[in-house]
Design a protein around this motif. Structure first.
Motif, PDB file in Angstrom:
ATOM      1  N   ASP A   1      12.034  20.345  -9.135  1.00 19.13           N
ATOM      2  CA  ASP A   1      12.013  21.747  -8.709  1.00 19.13           C
ATOM      3  C   ASP A   1      11.610  21.854  -7.233  1.00 19.13           C
ATOM      4  N   ASP A   2      10.678  21.004  -6.833  1.00 12.80           N
ATOM      5  CA  ASP A   2      10.292  21.018  -5.420  1.00 12.80           C
ATOM      6  C   ASP A   2      11.461  20.610  -4.537  1.00 12.80           C
ATOM      7  N   LEU A   3      12.237  19.619  -4.987  1.00 12.85           N
ATOM      8  CA  LEU A   3      13.389  19.201  -4.198  1.00 12.85           C
ATOM      9  C   LEU A   3      14.434  20.311  -4.096  1.00 12.85           C
ATOM     10  N   LYS A   4      14.629  21.053  -5.177  1.00 14.77           N
ATOM     11  CA  LYS A   4      15.576  22.182  -5.123  1.00 14.77           C
ATOM     12  C   LYS A   4      15.086  23.263  -4.174  1.00 14.77           C
ATOM     13  N   GLN A   5      13.774  23.532  -4.218  1.00 14.89           N
ATOM     14  CA  GLN A   5      13.214  24.525  -3.310  1.00 14.89           C
ATOM     15  C   GLN A   5      13.331  24.069  -1.855  1.00 14.89           C
TER      16      GLN A   5
ATOM     17  N   ILE B   1       8.852  20.260   5.271  1.00 11.91           N
ATOM     18  CA  ILE B   1       9.790  19.778   4.257  1.00 11.91           C
ATOM     19  C   ILE B   1      10.244  18.358   4.576  1.00 11.91           C
ATOM     20  N   ILE B   2      10.579  18.099   5.843  1.00  7.76           N
ATOM     21  CA  ILE B   2      11.039  16.759   6.245  1.00  7.76           C
ATOM     22  C   ILE B   2       9.939  15.729   6.014  1.00  7.76           C
ATOM     23  N   LEU B   3       8.715  16.091   6.370  1.00  8.90           N
ATOM     24  CA  LEU B   3       7.594  15.165   6.189  1.00  8.90           C
ATOM     25  C   LEU B   3       7.364  14.860   4.713  1.00  8.90           C
ATOM     26  N   GLN B   4       7.388  15.904   3.882  1.00  8.68           N
ATOM     27  CA  GLN B   4       7.157  15.699   2.457  1.00  8.68           C
ATOM     28  C   GLN B   4       8.265  14.872   1.818  1.00  8.68           C
ATOM     29  N   PHE B   5       9.505  15.118   2.221  1.00 10.83           N
ATOM     30  CA  PHE B   5      10.629  14.392   1.627  1.00 10.83           C
ATOM     31  C   PHE B   5      10.619  12.918   2.034  1.00 10.83           C
ATOM     32  N   LEU B   6      10.400  12.638   3.301  1.00  7.41           N
ATOM     33  CA  LEU B   6      10.392  11.247   3.757  1.00  7.41           C
ATOM     34  C   LEU B   6       9.224  10.473   3.146  1.00  7.41           C
ATOM     35  N   LYS B   7       8.063  11.112   3.032  1.00 12.21           N
ATOM     36  CA  LYS B   7       6.930  10.451   2.389  1.00 12.21           C
ATOM     37  C   LYS B   7       7.200  10.196   0.911  1.00 12.21           C
ATOM     38  N   HIS B   8       7.942  11.105   0.280  1.00 16.47           N
ATOM     39  CA  HIS B   8       8.296  10.926  -1.125  1.00 16.47           C
ATOM     40  C   HIS B   8       9.208   9.710  -1.291  1.00 16.47           C
ATOM     41  N   ILE B   9      10.191   9.543  -0.416  1.00 14.40           N
ATOM     42  CA  ILE B   9      11.082   8.380  -0.481  1.00 14.40           C
ATOM     43  C   ILE B   9      10.294   7.096  -0.230  1.00 14.40           C
TER      44      ILE B   9
ATOM     45  N   PHE C   1       7.156   6.635  -0.874  1.00 15.51           N
ATOM     46  CA  PHE C   1       6.334   6.399  -2.058  1.00 15.51           C
ATOM     47  C   PHE C   1       7.159   5.786  -3.192  1.00 15.51           C
ATOM     48  N   LEU C   2       8.376   6.293  -3.401  1.00 14.92           N
ATOM     49  CA  LEU C   2       9.237   5.732  -4.449  1.00 14.92           C
ATOM     50  C   LEU C   2       9.591   4.284  -4.148  1.00 14.92           C
ATOM     51  N   TRP C   3       9.822   3.994  -2.896  1.00 17.15           N
ATOM     52  CA  TRP C   3      10.141   2.621  -2.498  1.00 17.15           C
ATOM     53  C   TRP C   3       8.955   1.685  -2.764  1.00 17.15           C
ATOM     54  N   GLY C   4       7.752   2.108  -2.354  1.00 16.15           N
ATOM     55  CA  GLY C   4       6.570   1.285  -2.587  1.00 16.15           C
ATOM     56  C   GLY C   4       6.268   1.104  -4.066  1.00 16.15           C
ATOM     57  N   ARG C   5       6.433   2.175  -4.857  1.00 18.71           N
ATOM     58  CA  ARG C   5       6.190   2.068  -6.293  1.00 18.71           C
ATOM     59  C   ARG C   5       7.188   1.123  -6.949  1.00 18.71           C
ATOM     60  N   ASP C   6       8.427   1.151  -6.467  1.00 14.54           N
ATOM     61  CA  ASP C   6       9.438   0.249  -7.012  1.00 14.54           C
ATOM     62  C   ASP C   6       9.102  -1.204  -6.673  1.00 14.54           C
ATOM     63  N   LEU C   7       8.586  -1.448  -5.483  1.00 17.83           N
ATOM     64  CA  LEU C   7       8.199  -2.811  -5.113  1.00 17.83           C
ATOM     65  C   LEU C   7       7.002  -3.293  -5.931  1.00 17.83           C
TER      66      LEU C   7
ATOM     67  N   LYS D   1       0.845  -1.194   0.000  1.00 19.51           N
ATOM     68  CA  LYS D   1       0.000   0.000   0.000  1.00 19.51           C
ATOM     69  C   LYS D   1       0.882   1.246   0.000  1.00 19.51           C
ATOM     70  N   VAL D   2       0.659   2.118  -0.965  1.00 21.77           N
ATOM     71  CA  VAL D   2       1.455   3.346  -1.075  1.00 21.77           C
ATOM     72  C   VAL D   2       0.514   4.541  -1.155  1.00 21.77           C
ATOM     73  N   VAL D   3       0.986   5.637  -0.623  1.00 24.11           N
ATOM     74  CA  VAL D   3       0.265   6.910  -0.710  1.00 24.11           C
ATOM     75  C   VAL D   3       1.056   7.799  -1.660  1.00 24.11           C
ATOM     76  N   GLU D   4       0.441   8.158  -2.770  1.00 20.64           N
ATOM     77  CA  GLU D   4       1.154   8.906  -3.803  1.00 20.64           C
ATOM     78  C   GLU D   4       1.452  10.320  -3.331  1.00 20.64           C
ATOM     79  N   VAL D   5       2.721  10.699  -3.464  1.00 18.49           N
ATOM     80  CA  VAL D   5       3.182  12.045  -3.100  1.00 18.49           C
ATOM     81  C   VAL D   5       3.849  12.638  -4.342  1.00 18.49           C
ATOM     82  N   VAL D   6       3.263  13.677  -4.872  1.00 15.26           N
ATOM     83  CA  VAL D   6       3.782  14.300  -6.082  1.00 15.26           C
ATOM     84  C   VAL D   6       4.850  15.315  -5.695  1.00 15.26           C
TER      85      VAL D   6
END
Length: 338
Positions: free
Chosen positions: A162-166, A182-190, A192-198, A153-158
């Motif tokens: 550019d967002d990462l640079k900001q 910022i920390i919450l958004q970045f960790l959720k993004h990682i 999400f990428l992990w779940g999508r890869d699985l 189960k993954v929660v999509e985080v767009v």
């Protein structure tokens, strides 16, 4: 003499009334006399004896009636009763206890204490069992479903580049609320990428033991990070933890995973001279006491909740350098990641 004669006459009358002696005999047996006296005694107390017999018979009949009824309601094999009693560290049989009574005792224990202390739970085994159960449910319900139960189960985080640079520019500028966002958004993004890869793996790979272990690790990490994500969302993260997280995420955004790893170990283990022990034994402060501050405390030793999300953070850091690779000199364990 008169007293003795009177006593002899009384005894004769008693013998005649009891009819112990036969008409043609001049003697009798003492056992016959005792038997006649006993009959006379019970003739006087006959009512009490009959009432007692009725009570005993009624109690025995009630037991014989109740026992089969209750045994029909709740009976278990003897091996099962022994196993459950041993799990509860209870004797498998009490003195003069029948199998039925032991089963009833087990039932009473399970009603009064439904949960027993089985020690610390194995989180990895629990996650693995959940993956196996989802796989079994998918086999039962599989009828052309696009995304099966083998997917995590993954929660999509767009989040764009550019967002990462900001985020890199705004992180650590003194605004704690913005830093936590910022920390919450970045960790959720990682995550999400992990779940999508699985989820993008082939079905055959997902159903292997290695694939199930990877899915279980992701599910376990989501559970571990839930507490930290809630604190970051409500802007209630501890100041010392937040300071370490800012430094770690800042190095992750800069793709300097080696320094991020050092900052992580500084948060998890700490480098205080005396992290545990007495710091003031008298009037004067101990030498070097000013070096023991919150940043140097080993947070992994604080409680179980912090240990879990600190462990989950390390997994996200490992996958972060897999999704955003950089020079080998700035990565941790490059050979295992590539």
């Amino acid at each position: 003499m008169d007293f003795l004669k009177a006593e002899i006459e009384r005894k004769k009358r008693q013998l005649e009334s009891s009819q112990v002696m036969a008409p043609n005999k001049k003697f009798f047996k003492r056992g016959d006399l005792a038997k006649k006296q006993e009959e006379e005694y019970w003739r006087k107390h006959n009512r009490w004896k009959e009432d007692k017999k009725e009570d005993v018979q009624s109690e025995s009949s009630k037991k014989t009636e109740e026992e089969p009824e209750s045994s029909q309601k709740y009976t278990l094999p003897r091996k099962e009763v022994i196993q459950r009693l041993r799990e509860r560290v209870e004797p498998i049989r009490l003195f003069s206890e029948t199998d039925y009574e032991a089963c009833q005792r087990l039932r009473k224990l399970e009603i009064l204490e439904p949960e027993i202390n089985r020690g610390f739970k194995n989180d990895m085994k629990t996650a693995m069992d959940a993956v196996d159960q989802e796989y079994l449910d998918e086999i039962v319900k599989s009828q052309g479903v696009e995304h099966g139960a083998n997917d995590v189960k993954v929660v999509e985080v767009v989040t764009t580049e550019d967002d990462l640079k900001q985020m890199t520019e705004e992180l650590g500028q003194g605004d704690d609320d913005r830093n936590q966002e910022i920390i919450l958004q970045f960790l959720k993004h990682i995550l999400f990428l992990w779940g999508r890869d699985l989820n993008s793996r082939p079905v055959e790979e997902k159903r292997t033991m290695k694939g199930k272990l990877a899915s279980a690790t992701h599910s376990q990490t989501v559970t571990y990070m839930r507490t930290l994500f809630r604190d970051l969302k409500h802007k209630k993260c501890q100041s010392d933890i937040l300071e370490c997280l800012i430094e770690i995420v800042k190095h992750l955004l800069d793709k300097n995973y080696l320094r991020a790893n050092d900052a992580y170990y500084e948060m998890a283990i700490g480098n205080a001279p005396w992290p545990v022990g007495v710091t003031m034994v008298g009037i004067h402060a101990r030498t070097g006491r000013e070096k023991i501050y919150a940043k140097n405390v080993a947070h992994v030793l604080n409680d179980e909740i912090q240990r879990k999300y600190i462990q989950g953070l390390k997994r996200l850091m490992t996958h972060c350098q897999r999704f955003f690779p950089t020079d080998p000199s700035r990565m941790v364990n490059y050979e295992a990641v590539k």
